[in-house]
Design an enzyme around this catalytic site. Structure first.
Site, PDB file in Angstrom:
ATOM      1  N   HIS A   1      -4.150   1.378   7.827  1.00 24.08           N
ATOM      2  CA  HIS A   1      -2.846   2.010   7.991  1.00 24.08           C
ATOM      3  C   HIS A   1      -2.656   3.177   6.937  1.00 24.08           C
ATOM      4  O   HIS A   1      -1.983   4.083   7.267  1.00 24.08           O
ATOM      5  CB  HIS A   1      -1.909   0.805   7.470  1.00 24.08           C
ATOM      6  CG  HIS A   1      -0.308   1.366   7.627  1.00 24.08           C
ATOM      7  ND1 HIS A   1       0.555   0.838   8.261  1.00 24.08           N
ATOM      8  CD2 HIS A   1       0.073   1.879   6.675  1.00 24.08           C
ATOM      9  CE1 HIS A   1       1.631   1.070   7.989  1.00 24.08           C
ATOM     10  NE2 HIS A   1       1.768   1.920   6.958  1.00 24.08           N
ATOM     11  N   GLU A   2      -3.167   2.905   5.721  1.00 26.13           N
ATOM     12  CA  GLU A   2      -3.149   4.157   4.678  1.00 26.13           C
ATOM     13  C   GLU A   2      -3.965   5.020   5.133  1.00 26.13           C
ATOM     14  O   GLU A   2      -3.567   6.467   5.043  1.00 26.13           O
ATOM     15  CB  GLU A   2      -3.389   3.425   3.473  1.00 26.13           C
ATOM     16  CG  GLU A   2      -2.729   2.335   2.907  1.00 26.13           C
ATOM     17  CD  GLU A   2      -1.367   2.455   3.109  1.00 26.13           C
ATOM     18  OE1 GLU A   2      -0.843   3.406   3.095  1.00 26.13           O
ATOM     19  OE2 GLU A   2      -0.636   1.249   3.124  1.00 26.13           O
TER      20      GLU A   2
ATOM     21  N   GLN B   1       2.900   9.710   1.725  1.00 26.74           N
ATOM     22  CA  GLN B   1       4.188   9.109   1.951  1.00 26.74           C
ATOM     23  C   GLN B   1       5.169   9.723   0.646  1.00 26.74           C
ATOM     24  O   GLN B   1       6.407   9.659   0.907  1.00 26.74           O
ATOM     25  CB  GLN B   1       4.134   7.919   2.005  1.00 26.74           C
ATOM     26  CG  GLN B   1       3.440   7.138   3.130  1.00 26.74           C
ATOM     27  CD  GLN B   1       3.479   5.577   2.878  1.00 26.74           C
ATOM     28  OE1 GLN B   1       2.312   5.299   2.372  1.00 26.74           O
ATOM     29  NE2 GLN B   1       4.567   4.945   3.682  1.00 26.74           N
TER      30      GLN B   1
ATOM     31  N   HIS C   1      -2.354   7.298   7.378  1.00 25.93           N
ATOM     32  CA  HIS C   1      -1.115   8.274   6.646  1.00 25.93           C
ATOM     33  C   HIS C   1      -1.997   9.597   6.401  1.00 25.93           C
ATOM     34  O   HIS C   1      -1.419  10.672   6.432  1.00 25.93           O
ATOM     35  CB  HIS C   1      -0.731   7.647   5.731  1.00 25.93           C
ATOM     36  CG  HIS C   1       0.688   6.899   5.998  1.00 25.93           C
ATOM     37  ND1 HIS C   1       1.572   7.213   6.595  1.00 25.93           N
ATOM     38  CD2 HIS C   1       0.636   5.411   5.490  1.00 25.93           C
ATOM     39  CE1 HIS C   1       2.470   5.983   6.737  1.00 25.93           C
ATOM     40  NE2 HIS C   1       2.101   4.998   6.257  1.00 25.93           N
TER      41      HIS C   1
ATOM     42  N   GLY D   1       0.894  -1.233  -0.043  1.00 25.76           N
ATOM     43  CA  GLY D   1       0.046   0.092  -0.052  1.00 25.76           C
ATOM     44  C   GLY D   1       0.930   1.292  -0.090  1.00 25.76           C
ATOM     45  O   GLY D   1       1.968   1.280   0.366  1.00 25.76           O
TER      46      GLY D   1
ATOM     47  N   CYS E   1       6.040  -0.264   7.537  1.00 27.42           N
ATOM     48  CA  CYS E   1       5.942   0.826   6.834  1.00 27.42           C
ATOM     49  C   CYS E   1       7.026   1.197   5.946  1.00 27.42           C
ATOM     50  O   CYS E   1       8.058   1.320   6.396  1.00 27.42           O
ATOM     51  CB  CYS E   1       5.510   1.982   7.729  1.00 27.42           C
ATOM     52  SG  CYS E   1       4.930   3.291   6.935  1.00 27.42           S
ATOM     53  N   LEU E   2       6.717   1.343   4.670  1.00 28.25           N
ATOM     54  CA  LEU E   2       7.590   2.021   3.838  1.00 28.25           C
ATOM     55  C   LEU E   2       8.583   3.485   4.265  1.00 28.25           C
ATOM     56  O   LEU E   2       9.349   3.679   3.962  1.00 28.25           O
ATOM     57  CB  LEU E   2       7.132   2.346   2.225  1.00 28.25           C
ATOM     58  CG  LEU E   2       6.642   0.948   1.753  1.00 28.25           C
ATOM     59  CD1 LEU E   2       5.963   1.418   0.407  1.00 28.25           C
ATOM     60  CD2 LEU E   2       7.850  -0.005   1.417  1.00 28.25           C
TER      61      LEU E   2
HETATM   62  O1  GNR Z   1       4.026  -2.666   2.602  1.00 28.38           O
HETATM   63  C1  GNR Z   1       3.469  -2.514   3.586  1.00 28.38           C
HETATM   64  N1  GNR Z   1       3.319  -3.435   4.182  1.00 28.38           N
HETATM   65  C2  GNR Z   1       2.488  -3.539   5.304  1.00 28.38           C
HETATM   66  C3  GNR Z   1       2.219  -4.725   6.135  1.00 28.38           C
HETATM   67  C4  GNR Z   1       1.477  -4.888   7.286  1.00 28.38           C
HETATM   68  C5  GNR Z   1       0.751  -3.902   7.588  1.00 28.38           C
HETATM   69  C6  GNR Z   1       0.675  -2.791   7.002  1.00 28.38           C
HETATM   70  C7  GNR Z   1       1.440  -2.583   5.721  1.00 28.38           C
HETATM   71  S1  GNR Z   1       1.328  -1.118   4.758  1.00 28.38           S
HETATM   72  C8  GNR Z   1       3.050  -1.159   3.998  1.00 28.38           C
HETATM   73  C9  GNR Z   1       3.188  -0.069   3.054  1.00 28.38           C
HETATM   74  C10 GNR Z   1       3.253   1.276   3.619  1.00 28.38           C
HETATM   75  O2  GNR Z   1       3.934   1.987   4.380  1.00 28.38           O
HETATM   76  N2  GNR Z   1       2.022   1.995   3.613  1.00 28.38           N
HETATM   77  O3  GNR Z   1       1.810   3.031   4.007  1.00 28.38           O
HETATM   78 NI    NI Z   2       2.867   3.081   5.871  1.00 24.38          NI
END
Ligand code: GNR
Ligand code: NI
Length: 166
Positions: free
Chosen positions: A134-135, A51, A138, A46, A92-93
């Site tokens: 999660h997104e 980001q 952000h 995601g 998270c990236l």
């Molecule tokens: O790549 C991602 N893997 C992930 C794994 C478990 C829970 C959430 C994520 S999101 C993350 C990519 C990211 O940072 N999205 O904002």
């Molecule tokens: Ni993230």
């Protein structure tokens, strides 16, 4: 097509609250394409516009194993969520190399628009539900480490600082 640079925690720009998307034009569709390319290249499941330093309410997700099921959510809202919570190990990236358990609703119903402005509802569970939440955090300027204890968060910050020095 273009790869976009990803902001890394604790960059203060990650705490910007994103504004609604109001114009559904070719520039928006180009941004969606660039975000998808950036997500797949990372690789990640995601990516939120926040980001890549674009503060508009737009996320892309692909939790499929085959990486061919891109989902685009514009102006997403959670309109229902389970009372039941589940724990998932999240990464998270924007916080590379850090993985921690986070508790969230097991399923959510998301209402969003697609890249043409068409509204849709989606019921999500499993990794997709975790990822949507999660997104969406952000877009509110929140990074998953902010759901952890202060002690864990300070340890993560110290680790990232140390890593950056080398
Ligand atoms: O790549 C991602 N893997 C992930 C794994 C478990 C829970 C959430 C994520 S999101 C993350 C990519 C990211 O940072 N999205 O904002
Ligand atoms: Ni993230």
């Amino acid at each position: 097509m273009a790869l976009l640079p990803i902001l890394e925690y604790p960059d203060p720009r990650l705490h910007t609250v994103a504004a609604p998307v109001t114009v559904f034009d070719d520039a928006l569709r180009q941004l969606v394409a660039d975000m998808a390319e950036t997500m797949y290249a990372a690789p990640g499941v995601g990516l939120a516009a926040t980001q890549v330093d674009v503060h508009q309410r737009l996320i892309v997700i692909d939790t499929s194993e085959t990486k061919d099921q891109l989902r685009v959510f514009i102006n997403p809202q959670i309109v229902a969520a389970s009372d039941e919570l589940v724990v998932c190990e999240e990464g998270c990236l924007s916080v590379p190399g850090i993985f921690e358990e986070v508790r969230r609703p097991r399923w959510v119903r998301v209402r969003a628009q697609d890249a043409d402005g068409q509204s849709f509802d989606l019921d999500a569970e499993g990794l997709l539900a975790v990822c949507v939440q999660h997104e969406m955090d952000h877009l509110e300027g929140k990074v998953f480490v902010e759901k952890l204890s202060l002690l864990k968060r300070e340890r993560i910050k110290a680790k990232l600082r140390k890593r950056k020095k080398r």
